[in-house]
Design a protein around this motif. Structure first.
Motif, PDB file in Angstrom:
ATOM      1  N   PRO A  42      -0.095   0.620  -2.959  1.00  0.00           N
ATOM      2  CA  PRO A  42       0.375   0.924  -1.596  1.00  0.00           C
ATOM      3  C   PRO A  42      -0.486   0.276  -0.514  1.00  0.00           C
ATOM      4  O   PRO A  42      -0.033   0.124   0.623  1.00  0.00           O
ATOM      5  CB  PRO A  42       0.273   2.457  -1.534  1.00  0.00           C
ATOM      6  N   ASN A  43      -1.703  -0.124  -0.841  1.00  0.00           N
ATOM      7  CA  ASN A  43      -2.589  -0.720   0.165  1.00  0.00           C
ATOM      8  C   ASN A  43      -2.447  -2.233   0.312  1.00  0.00           C
ATOM      9  O   ASN A  43      -3.188  -2.852   1.071  1.00  0.00           O
ATOM     10  CB  ASN A  43      -4.046  -0.380  -0.163  1.00  0.00           C
ATOM     11  N   GLY A  44      -1.557  -2.832  -0.452  1.00  0.00           N
ATOM     12  CA  GLY A  44      -1.389  -4.280  -0.357  1.00  0.00           C
ATOM     13  C   GLY A  44      -0.994  -4.707   1.047  1.00  0.00           C
ATOM     14  O   GLY A  44      -0.099  -4.119   1.640  1.00  0.00           O
ATOM     15  N   LEU A  45      -1.681  -5.719   1.560  1.00  0.00           N
ATOM     16  CA  LEU A  45      -1.350  -6.209   2.899  1.00  0.00           C
ATOM     17  C   LEU A  45      -0.309  -7.313   2.847  1.00  0.00           C
ATOM     18  O   LEU A  45       0.408  -7.556   3.815  1.00  0.00           O
ATOM     19  CB  LEU A  45      -2.619  -6.710   3.602  1.00  0.00           C
ATOM     20  N   ASN A  46      -0.195  -7.997   1.740  1.00  0.00           N
ATOM     21  CA  ASN A  46       0.856  -8.994   1.593  1.00  0.00           C
ATOM     22  C   ASN A  46       2.169  -8.267   1.284  1.00  0.00           C
ATOM     23  O   ASN A  46       2.167  -7.182   0.697  1.00  0.00           O
ATOM     24  CB  ASN A  46       0.479 -10.003   0.499  1.00  0.00           C
ATOM     25  N   PRO A  47       3.282  -8.856   1.703  1.00  0.00           N
ATOM     26  CA  PRO A  47       4.563  -8.130   1.640  1.00  0.00           C
ATOM     27  C   PRO A  47       5.049  -7.895   0.207  1.00  0.00           C
ATOM     28  O   PRO A  47       4.645  -8.607  -0.712  1.00  0.00           O
ATOM     29  CB  PRO A  47       5.516  -9.042   2.408  1.00  0.00           C
TER      30      PRO A  47
END
Lengths: 382, 382
Positions: free
Chosen positions: A126-131
């Protein structure tokens, strides 16, 4: 997408290229060393020059950031590495004065956190910054990897054995091209990402990152500066540059104002249809090149890397590759290159001319005669 | 023995190592160019520094000696190459003042002549300077190859487009070890040659060479200086040195007086049971090495090459091999190395500290800031 995350080996060749720079004032050679009373936590500082930061060391050693070299994909171009760090230091100087703050490579972001951040957002991450992966394969319909790399720099205040974090800078390396495959081990395709899109995504991610950092006790009330860096394509000969930066004030979780940075790099002679950024600069370089190539039969390459800040030439690094045979021949050639440089090259900017066979030495300290001072030169320019 | 004669390829790696040196005065950057009226024979000179020679070029190009790199056997140690040339230039300065003479690599001895001279004397090669093959295989009974290499330097007088030979220097590289095989492709044996024997053979050959040169019209009445150089063994890390020189006056075919040269080279730290030439110098270097190795975890090597002239330390070149990762790390390390050098290293001799990953850059010309002068440094010391 985690399988693409790579911690580049610390001894990796790519990173080795990044160690360059220039010291401005060899008279400022004070090595201020402060040692605390306990042996276990001993801090030392080392001044790095007139306009540079003093560096805080620990137990006598330079401290390296855990996340250095961590990238989202394997499409890294090593020429970006040096500029990513150098540029952020320059940006930081606007916010954290070298007179007040000492430098240390980032110590707050760890590998596991940043690995999650650089990955795509997903149920398990859930913390991924890439889409999220939208499943599309078309270059313009898929969600590209925007954020390739994060670097952290800590700016500390203090004295003796007591230092505390006083500010932080982060560099977000945004892809200008995202390379991908439609099937495993298949052909390589690419999604181009416009500067406007890099900027929009970068600003959004920057605010998200600041909000997350504010949850850490030590980082609740410090100014956090974030620079947005545009990475180059795989085949670029020159590194990317920062295009914007902003600061979240110590009482804010948002960057409300972004400033633009205009920095350009160019290699001369240009190839293909590429036009010189400044035709005068290109023609002066060409005069220099022609003059020295006439003198010796065995010069194999003369190239220059120029950096422009706000449209003005700010640094010119020339590399002359050759095979020399004798002591007197290189003495004579160097003298000739010097007088030719004085004749043709601009006289109001830093210039480095490196004569050699391979791009390897990184710094030089020398006394030219017994009674002269040391000269100090770190390759690559300021 | 002609099959052993090797003209080292001009692009060969071994010779590339020889291009080193140092320019003393960057303010003396005049590039005096004189062009004659005819286009075909255009001479230019280039000043190579305060105490160095002006170099005479031809048609805009540095002129290389035809016999450079020609050796009697394949036992060449590349570390000798630079010292063989540099040392002869230093010796020549006693005889041919850089104020009166310009330098050109030797143009009188050609490949075929020197090939004969370097070969053993035999029925088919009456001009061989190395002794006849007596057929013996025992290390102390066979006739070793004494003379390994000849280099020629021409010292000219003149102005504009008219230059004439005014003096000549030759360096005779005498083997201290001659490697040989008892049968083709067999094991390697060696004959050690004492300094006294090198000197005796060298003096004899020198006089023979002068007598032969006097037969050439242009060389009948010029002073000819000959230096005797002791080559090192195959595994030596430091180059050999000249041990004697003498001059045949312009009216003489003999060198009647030989002067001794006392020059020694040493690499620190010493290996095995080798003792330091000067224990103070070794201990200062060790202090320096220890201090900088404490600071960074990733230094892989710190070595120094020291040159002693008449027992006095004359030059110290330090090489620091490391892997650096970041812009700020190398800035900080270089500053530290500088202050450590100021603290521990002798302050009355030329010192070069090269920081890098491979031994490759040969010279540097740089302006450290826009308004500063160029600094010039050619690697390897004076």
């Amino acid at each position: 997408m985690k399988k693409y995350l790579q911690i580049m080996a610390l001894v990796g060749a790519a990173l080795t290229l990044s160690g360059c720079g220039k010291l401005k004032d060899s008279s400022l050679a004070n090595n201020a060393t402060t040692t605390s009373t306990t042996r276990k936590k001993s801090y030392q500082t080392t001044n790095t020059g007139k306009n540079g930061y003093t560096v805080l060391m620990k137990n006598g050693r330079y401290v390296i950031s855990e996340i250095a070299g961590l990238t989202a994909t394997d499409n890294d171009n090593s020429v970006d590495t040096r500029e990513l760090e150098r540029g952020l230091i320059k940006i930081s100087q606007n916010q954290f004065s070298p007179n007040q703050y000492v430098f240390q490579e980032g110590q707050y972001l760890d590998t596991s956190t940043v690995t999650d951040w650089l990955s795509r957002k997903s149920k398990s991450n859930p913390n991924g910054l890439n889409p999220v992966n939208n499943g599309k394969k078309d270059a313009n319909k898929r969600n590209p990897i925007y954020l390739e790399e994060i670097i952290e720099q800590d700016y500390l205040t203090g004295l003796g054995s007591k230092y505390q974090i006083g500010g932080m800078s982060l560099g977000l390396a945004m892809n200008s091209v995202d390379y991908y495959q439609k099937k495993r081990n298949g052909a390589e395709f690419q999604t181009d990402i416009s500067r406007a899109e890099q900027r929009a995504q970068g600003e959004k991610m920057a605010n998200e990152i600041v909000a997350r950092l504010r949850k850490k006790k030590a980082l609740k009330k410090i100014p956090i500066t974030i620079g947005l860096f545009s990475k180059t394509g795989k085949d670029s000969l020159v590194g990317g540059t920062y295009f914007a930066y902003g600061t979240a004030a110590s009482n804010s979780s948002k960057i409300t104002k972004w400033k633009s940075v205009s920095e350009k790099m160019q290699v001369l002679p240009t190839t293909g249809n590429e036009k010189a950024i400044n035709s005068d600069d290109a023609s002066h370089f060409n005069d220099f090149k022609t003059a020295i190539q006439n003198y010796f039969p065995n010069i194999s390459g003369v190239t220059a890397t120029l950096r422009y800040d706000n449209g003005k030439l700010a640094q010119e690094n020339i590399s002359i590759t050759t095979q020399f045979y004798g002591y007197e021949q290189i003495q004579s050639f160097t003298r000739l290159a010097l007088s030719t440089a004085k004749k043709y090259l601009p006289n109001n900017i830093p210039i480095e001319i490196k004569i050699g066979s391979v791009d390897d030495v990184q710094a030089l300290i020398a006394k030219e005669t017994g009674d002269s001072d040391y000269l100090v030169h770190v390759y690559g320019g300021e």
